[in-house]
Enzyme design. Structure first.
Site, short mmCIF file in Angstrom:
data_model
loop_
_atom_site.label_atom_id
_atom_site.label_comp_id
_atom_site.label_asym_id
_atom_site.label_seq_id
_atom_site.Cartn_x
_atom_site.Cartn_y
_atom_site.Cartn_z
CG HIS A 362 -2.10 -0.87 1.15
ND1 HIS A 362 -3.26 -0.51 0.49
CD2 HIS A 362 -2.31 -2.12 1.63
CE1 HIS A 362 -4.14 -1.51 0.58
NE2 HIS A 362 -3.58 -2.48 1.27
CE LYS A 551 -6.12 13.93 0.52
NZ LYS A 551 -6.43 12.75 -0.27
NE ARG A 552 -1.95 8.02 6.88
CZ ARG A 552 -0.75 7.95 6.28
NH1 ARG A 552 0.32 8.44 6.87
NH2 ARG A 552 -0.63 7.38 5.10
CE LYS A 557 -2.24 10.38 3.16
NZ LYS A 557 -2.78 9.67 2.00
CB THR A 661 -10.27 4.74 -0.92
OG1 THR A 661 -9.95 5.13 0.42
CG2 THR A 661 -9.54 3.46 -1.27
CE LYS A 665 -13.93 6.03 0.97
NZ LYS A 665 -13.17 6.18 2.22
#
Length: 816
Positions: A362, A551-552, A557, A661, A665
């Site tokens: 992942h 998100k985290r 990111k 993911t 969504k």
């Protein structure tokens, strides 16, 4: 004598009322007139559970009888979300339960709000696992999800003066009505000690003599398929002491020592992802990982398989899917069981093991590929370290046979590194029947960069399965109005055949449908406003573009890039270069937790809140910009934020995000994406079309080229006036009451390190955001693009992902 089947309550409103009142009286011991909200919720959950139990038990019986191949999904996380609505939907009981509760004077929405979300996961990994077990049940694939029943979730996030503070996430404080505890099926899991050899009728064998053990007690959760009658199992393990209480010590007055063993054992399943910046934290993480995989393997071999099962046939009966590196210690555990306990020859056991495991990677970040020190493994799991060394020795023989005495290659491919660390991703790759990435680009980079030498040697092992999300939770439950609009257009059946969303394309040209779609989006914004107002005191303007990044919190990111955009817009107005009236009204929503020991991520959270505090209260902006950061973002809040979003921020540095993911969504719920060509963004953009996606930033090859040339972030700051002004404003103390030191580490990190190239992509990102403003000015055209996003992203169903796993990796069949 055949056992009578388990009775299923009558599926009528009256029947549901009777069952509910019976559970309220007999299980909770109260009358309706005196019942608390907790009593009512627990009785409601027990009633829904009753409707599923008969089918669940029948599926277990049939699986034992049919002996078809099953999937055991090993995951350290399952971010399930609330269970009530999901189970009502799966059982087809939503309307009946609503009417039945209304007949009892109870509002089902009150019951929904009373449910506490299980603290069993942290982010995308756990959410994916939850989607996958949902799809396995919906596709009628026999499966068991195995994990840990954490007493506390990772943490409950609160903000104090804008800074993250971690509080215990006591999600089990009132108990969970969805679980079944089975202490009689507990497994013993051992640790530490030493190994020894012995003579077994002329055969020299090894055995492990552990120093201490704990009991792994299973808690079973039902996993219902969507209205197909199938109910699979999620089995979570809780750690208990083998000797919990010493009465003699207690009677002597040493009360703490009397329960020391219990406390020590229970620490293993106490908290999701204990902070591991200390040696003790690292050891506890390894204990957790071994604890749940050892219990799971023992459970499957001794409790699920029949007593007369021929162990050599194990690959025909089960595949263990390793969800990232956390469960990879299962490989040497399986070998230990087969060789030491079942007395198989090493080669036979290894052949079985290689067919029984598959590994999903992942990540592309080297630091996220778990390694365990030889010293720690040897101290905690001495027999497993011996097995790993033998696996590695035999593998390196194969490498030599293939490539000769290339010492550099041997060192680079060795499972045990020259720094005396066991590389778990390498172990999983050597042992697994298949290794898959989770998006086309990720799988390509996995083969070309992260595991390229393994791909060169064993290309047949590598494949791709792009992630997906369950439309039952993230469309039907999260966005009921949109689901009803789709059903009115397409009819039923699309929730289990999401590619049918393609039929919506023609509706993008229908003015009435666009108007109805736009009204759904507005209604979702109003619903989100109600939730945030009650939850956190925030208000969301219906006419603002809702720009969302949830998100985290991790530097790759690039939440900092989003912050720089907000600061740029703010600086334009306060400097007088742009009139506030010229700004496209926007509300920026963040949702993110930072790992407790991740200092830079926590600084970024502080900065986001500080920028929001200034922006939200500066009258010069005329209310046209707003920053909202609700604490403790979770699945429950996601189900309100995602349907309301207009713009989805997927802005990681190209080549760093495995898949994502959340991006799926958002697109499925009608948000347009601004993003880099990273992870599954690549596939989203290809499907929805460039006209319906805001692309910016460097490609992965361009990132590599810039690194190779010598990236100097300060030059990018000097080359863009707006970027320099934004950094200067942050560094000036404008968002910290004049204190320049508060956010100086962030500015310095960007100017002199910037590992994830925020400054390099800034100019392109700002240009793309201006295209967003221009596009949103034409609301009708924007709505058309939003509809096309929904219509063209049916590929991202977790049902499709599971079918890909079945075809490419597991080779299982749906149950009859």
């Amino acid at each position: 004598m055949a056992l009578a089947p388990v009775a299923t309550p009558p599926v009528t409103v009256d029947g549901f009322v009777r069952e509910f009142l019976l559970n309220l009286n007999m299980d909770r011991g109260v009358a309706l007139s005196s019942a608390t909200e907790t009593d009512k919720y627990m009785a409601l959950a027990a009633t829904v559970r009753d409707y599923l139990v008969a089918r669940w038990l029948e599926d277990q019986r049939r699986q034992r009888s049919d002996q078809s191949k099953a999937v055991c999904y090993l995951s350290a996380e399952y971010l399930l979300g609330r269970q009530l609505d999901n189970n009502l939907l799966a059982a087809g009981l939503t309307d009946i339960a609503s009417e039945a509760l209304a007949a009892c004077g109870i509002d089902i929405d009150t019951m929904r709000a009373h449910e506490v979300e299980p603290g069993l996961g942290n982010g995308g990994l756990g959410r994916l696992a939850a989607c996958f077990i949902d799809s396995l049940a919906t596709l009628s694939v026999p499966s068991i999800g195995y994990g840990i029943r954490y007493e506390y979730g990772i943490f409950r996030q609160v903000f104090r003066d804008g800074e993250q503070v971690e509080k215990p996430d006591a999600w089990l404080a009132l108990g969970s009505p969805w679980e079944f505890r089975h202490p009689e099926s507990a497994q013993t899991v051992s640790f530490a000690g030493h190994t020894e050899t012995y003579d077994d009728e002329g055969v020299i064998r090894s055995r492990w003599v552990p120093a201490w053990s704990v009991r792994a007690v299973p808690y079973n959760y039902m996993v219902p398929g969507y209205q197909n009658g199938r109910v699979n199992t999620l089995r979570l393990w809780s750690a208990e002491a083998t000797k919990a209480f010493d009465l003699r010590t207690f009677n002597s007055g040493d009360y703490v020592e009397a329960v020391r063993a219990q406390t020590f054992a229970e620490n293993i399943s106490k908290v999701l992802y204990p902070e591991d910046s200390t040696p003790q934290g690292k050891e506890l993480r390894l204990q957790q990982q071994y604890f749940f995989v050892a219990a799971s393997i023992a459970d499957y071999l001794t409790k699920v398989l029949p007593e007369d099962f021929v162990i050599e046939d194990l690959p025909e009966r089960v595949i263990f899917q390793l969800n990232d590196t956390h469960p990879v210690i299962a490989v040497p555990e399986m070998m230990r069981v087969l060789v030491d306990e079942r007395k198989l020859e090493w080669d036979v056991a290894w052949a079985i093991t290689q067919k029984c495991f598959a590994y999903t990677c992942h990540t592309l970040l080297p630091e996220a590929l778990e390694v365990w020190s030889v010293d720690l493994l040897g101290r905690l799991l001495p027999r497993h370290l011996e097995i790993i060394y033998r696996i590695n020795d035999e593998f390196l023989v194969r490498v030599r046979e293939r490539f000769g005495d290339d010492e550099q290659r041997l060192n680079e491919m060795s499972i045990v590194s020259e720094h005396r660390a066991v590389r778990m991703a390498y172990l999983a790759t050597v042992a697994g029947a298949k290794v898959n990435g989770v998006a086309e680009l990720h799988s390509q980079l996995l083969r070309e960069k992260v595991l390229h030498q393994f791909d060169e040697m064993m290309p047949e092992k590598f494949t791709n399965v792009t992630n997906g999300v369950t439309p039952r939770r993230f469309m039907r439950l999260a966005n009921p109005e949109l689901s009803e609009l789709i059903t009115a257009a397409l009819g039923t059946g699309w929730l289990t055949d999401l590619e049918r969303l393609r039929e919506l394309e023609s509706y993008a040209e229908d003015a009435d449908f666009r108007a109805a779609f736009a009204e759904v989006k507005s209604a979702n914004k109003r619903r989100l406003n109600d939730v945030l107002l009650a939850r956190d005191g925030f208000e969301i303007a219906d006419d603002h573009l809702l720009d969302v990044m949830v998100k985290r919190l991790h530097e790759y990111k690039r939440q900092m890039l989003k912050v720089l955009h907000i600061v740029t817009l703010y600086e334009r107005v306060v400097s007088g270069r742009v009139a506030a009236s010229d700004l496209q009204p926007r509300t920026f929503i963040f949702g993110a937790k930072a790992a407790p020991g991740y200092a830079m991520a926590k600084r970024v959270i502080h900065l986001i809140n500080a920028v929001g505090s200034v922006v939200n209260n500066d009258p010069r902006l005329e209310g046209r910009l707003k920053v909202v950061f609700p604490p403790n973002y979770n699945v429950t809040l996601a189900e309100r934020v995602i349907p309301a979003a207009d713009l989805s921020e997927q802005i990681s540095l190209a080549g760093k995000e495995a898949s994502g993911t959340g991006n799926m969504k958002f697109a499925l719920n009608g948000a347009l994406t601004i993003g880099t060509d990273d992870g599954a963004n690549v596939e989203i953009r290809e499907l929805v079309g460039d006209d319906n996606f805001f692309l910016f930033g460097m490609s992965e090859p361009e990132v590599e080229e810039l690194w190779a040339a010598g990236y100097r972030p300060g030059e990018f700051a000097q080359g863009d006036d707006e970027l320099r002004r934004a950094l200067d404003l942050i560094g000036s103390g404008a968002f910290s009451g004049g204190d320049r030191a508060t956010f100086e580490p962030i500015v310095s990190n960007l100017l002199y390190d910037d590992r994830f190239m925020v400054l390099a992509d800034y100019t392109s990102y700002i240009a793309a955001q201006e295209k967003v403003d221009a596009a949103y000015a034409d609301r009708d055209a924007w709505t058309r693009s939003a509809i096309l996003n929904v219509a063209r992203t049916g590929f991202f169903s977790s049902d499709r992902s599971i079918r890909d796993y079945i075809d490419r990796i597991w080779h299982t069949q749906p149950a009859r």
